[in-house]
Design a protein around this motif. Structure first.
Motif, PDB file in Angstrom:
ATOM      1  N   THR A 110     -21.046 -18.678  -4.168  1.00  0.00           N
ATOM      2  CA  THR A 110     -22.271 -19.397  -4.531  1.00  0.00           C
ATOM      3  C   THR A 110     -23.427 -18.416  -4.719  1.00  0.00           C
ATOM      4  O   THR A 110     -24.205 -18.512  -5.684  1.00  0.00           O
ATOM      5  CB  THR A 110     -22.630 -20.433  -3.459  1.00  0.00           C
ATOM      6  N   ILE A 111     -23.554 -17.469  -3.800  1.00  0.00           N
ATOM      7  CA  ILE A 111     -24.615 -16.467  -3.892  1.00  0.00           C
ATOM      8  C   ILE A 111     -24.380 -15.535  -5.075  1.00  0.00           C
ATOM      9  O   ILE A 111     -25.318 -15.158  -5.790  1.00  0.00           O
ATOM     10  CB  ILE A 111     -24.729 -15.687  -2.567  1.00  0.00           C
ATOM     11  N   GLU A 112     -23.131 -15.181  -5.303  1.00  0.00           N
ATOM     12  CA  GLU A 112     -22.813 -14.299  -6.443  1.00  0.00           C
ATOM     13  C   GLU A 112     -23.198 -14.936  -7.769  1.00  0.00           C
ATOM     14  O   GLU A 112     -23.684 -14.245  -8.680  1.00  0.00           O
ATOM     15  CB  GLU A 112     -21.324 -13.963  -6.425  1.00  0.00           C
ATOM     16  N   ARG A 113     -22.987 -16.232  -7.898  1.00  0.00           N
ATOM     17  CA  ARG A 113     -23.342 -16.905  -9.149  1.00  0.00           C
ATOM     18  C   ARG A 113     -24.844 -16.828  -9.401  1.00  0.00           C
ATOM     19  O   ARG A 113     -25.291 -16.778 -10.556  1.00  0.00           O
ATOM     20  CB  ARG A 113     -22.890 -18.369  -9.115  1.00  0.00           C
ATOM     21  N   PHE A 118     -22.985 -10.337  -4.214  1.00  0.00           N
ATOM     22  CA  PHE A 118     -23.471 -10.611  -2.863  1.00  0.00           C
ATOM     23  C   PHE A 118     -24.367  -9.478  -2.390  1.00  0.00           C
ATOM     24  O   PHE A 118     -25.421  -9.712  -1.784  1.00  0.00           O
ATOM     25  CB  PHE A 118     -22.290 -10.805  -1.907  1.00  0.00           C
ATOM     26  N   ASP A 119     -23.972  -8.243  -2.688  1.00  0.00           N
ATOM     27  CA  ASP A 119     -24.777  -7.089  -2.283  1.00  0.00           C
ATOM     28  C   ASP A 119     -26.159  -7.108  -2.928  1.00  0.00           C
ATOM     29  O   ASP A 119     -27.147  -6.700  -2.305  1.00  0.00           O
ATOM     30  CB  ASP A 119     -24.058  -5.783  -2.636  1.00  0.00           C
ATOM     31  N   ALA A 120     -26.236  -7.562  -4.177  1.00  0.00           N
ATOM     32  CA  ALA A 120     -27.525  -7.653  -4.854  1.00  0.00           C
ATOM     33  C   ALA A 120     -28.436  -8.654  -4.149  1.00  0.00           C
ATOM     34  O   ALA A 120     -29.648  -8.430  -4.010  1.00  0.00           O
ATOM     35  CB  ALA A 120     -27.341  -8.041  -6.312  1.00  0.00           C
ATOM     36  N   TRP A 121     -27.845  -9.780  -3.690  1.00  0.00           N
ATOM     37  CA  TRP A 121     -28.643 -10.752  -2.940  1.00  0.00           C
ATOM     38  C   TRP A 121     -29.128 -10.154  -1.630  1.00  0.00           C
ATOM     39  O   TRP A 121     -30.299 -10.315  -1.267  1.00  0.00           O
ATOM     40  CB  TRP A 121     -27.848 -12.018  -2.649  1.00  0.00           C
ATOM     41  N   ALA A 127     -35.532  -6.958   0.830  1.00  0.00           N
ATOM     42  CA  ALA A 127     -36.791  -6.555   0.205  1.00  0.00           C
ATOM     43  C   ALA A 127     -37.839  -7.660   0.323  1.00  0.00           C
ATOM     44  O   ALA A 127     -39.032  -7.393   0.514  1.00  0.00           O
ATOM     45  CB  ALA A 127     -36.560  -6.204  -1.261  1.00  0.00           C
ATOM     46  N   THR A 128     -37.392  -8.901   0.228  1.00  0.00           N
ATOM     47  CA  THR A 128     -38.309 -10.032   0.404  1.00  0.00           C
ATOM     48  C   THR A 128     -38.903 -10.009   1.810  1.00  0.00           C
ATOM     49  O   THR A 128     -40.110 -10.185   1.993  1.00  0.00           O
ATOM     50  CB  THR A 128     -37.570 -11.356   0.160  1.00  0.00           C
ATOM     51  N   GLY A 129     -38.047  -9.772   2.800  1.00  0.00           N
ATOM     52  CA  GLY A 129     -38.511  -9.706   4.182  1.00  0.00           C
ATOM     53  C   GLY A 129     -39.431  -8.533   4.449  1.00  0.00           C
ATOM     54  O   GLY A 129     -40.234  -8.562   5.388  1.00  0.00           O
ATOM     55  N   LEU A 148     -30.524 -20.826  -6.611  1.00  0.00           N
ATOM     56  CA  LEU A 148     -30.889 -20.180  -5.356  1.00  0.00           C
ATOM     57  C   LEU A 148     -31.910 -19.095  -5.647  1.00  0.00           C
ATOM     58  O   LEU A 148     -31.747 -18.308  -6.582  1.00  0.00           O
ATOM     59  CB  LEU A 148     -29.658 -19.551  -4.684  1.00  0.00           C
ATOM     60  N   ASN A 149     -32.964 -19.031  -4.839  1.00  0.00           N
ATOM     61  CA  ASN A 149     -34.005 -18.021  -5.003  1.00  0.00           C
ATOM     62  C   ASN A 149     -34.467 -17.536  -3.638  1.00  0.00           C
ATOM     63  O   ASN A 149     -34.539 -18.310  -2.680  1.00  0.00           O
ATOM     64  CB  ASN A 149     -35.228 -18.600  -5.733  1.00  0.00           C
TER      65      ASN A 149
END
Length: 218
Positions: A110-113, A118-121, A127-129, A148-149
């Motif tokens: 789901t995250i990969e899509r 997954f690593d990119a997420w 970085a968001t944190g 997902l964002n």
């Protein structure tokens, strides 16, 4: 879907979810996040609950008396701030477990899509944190599109998107890490957070959101 512990009216007391702390300090506790820190952090959450209950009562009494003006306006602003403080802390505590777990293939795919890999997420969420502000990193689901964002929410409310569903929440206020890692310790804390994610909770939030159900907080 109403949570069985939810207050039935605006003047009823909101409960402190002590079971959330019990889970986090069980056994040897969280990895690289001390019991002392998490207990102090939970104490801050209890303060938000106390403020929320006091504001509930004050606003209910004001409505009954027909009160208005700048004092009431201030209380309404604080009501949103403290309510968000309660909710985000509950979601944050709930999506951690000592030692963490592994994300299922369903969660990873789901995250990969959404992010390509997954690593990119992971890189983007970290970085968001690391955003130069106090607040929260949140993986949000847009239920109308399934997108997902990663979002940064300043304080407790600035940046929340109405109607979006929080899937994973990371607190990056200083109180989440300063006791263990010092004022400049957010990067170490973010790494520690990832070692304690309860991916079963993340998957439940995703699946219930996809089914159009509201996920009750613990």
């Amino acid at each position: 879907q109403e949570h069985p512990q939810a207050p039935s009216n605006m003047s009823a007391d909101y409960p402190v979810k002590t079971e959330l702390l019990e889970k986090l300090v069980a056994g040897s506790g969280l990895v690289e996040i001390t019991k002392d820190l998490i207990e102090q952090h939970f104490g801050l959450y209890k303060g938000y609950v106390a403020n929320l209950n006091a504001l509930r009562k004050e606003l209910a009494e004001g409505r009954a008396a027909g009160a208005s003006g700048p004092v009431v306006a201030d209380r309404r602003r604080r009501f949103g701030f403290d309510y968000n403080g309660v909710v985000l802390h509950e979601l944050y505590f709930e999506n951690m477990i000592p030692g963490g777990s592994q994300p299922s293939d369903t969660v990873v795919q789901t995250i990969e899509r959404a992010f390509g890999s997954f690593d990119a997420w992971v890189k983007d969420f970290k970085a968001t944190g690391a955003s130069r502000s106090i607040g929260w990193a949140i993986l949000y689901l847009d239920p109308s599109t399934g997108a997902l964002n990663n979002h940064f929410v300043q304080l407790h409310e600035d940046g929340n998107v109405a109607g979006f569903v929080p899937i994973l929440i990371m607190d990056v206020w200083e109180h989440a890490y300063i006791l263990d890692n010092g004022a400049a310790g957010r990067p170490k804390y973010i790494e520690a957070f990832f070692k304690n994610i309860d991916w079963a909770v993340v998957e439940r939030r995703l699946s219930e959101s996809a089914a159009g159900r509201i996920t009750p907080r613990a």
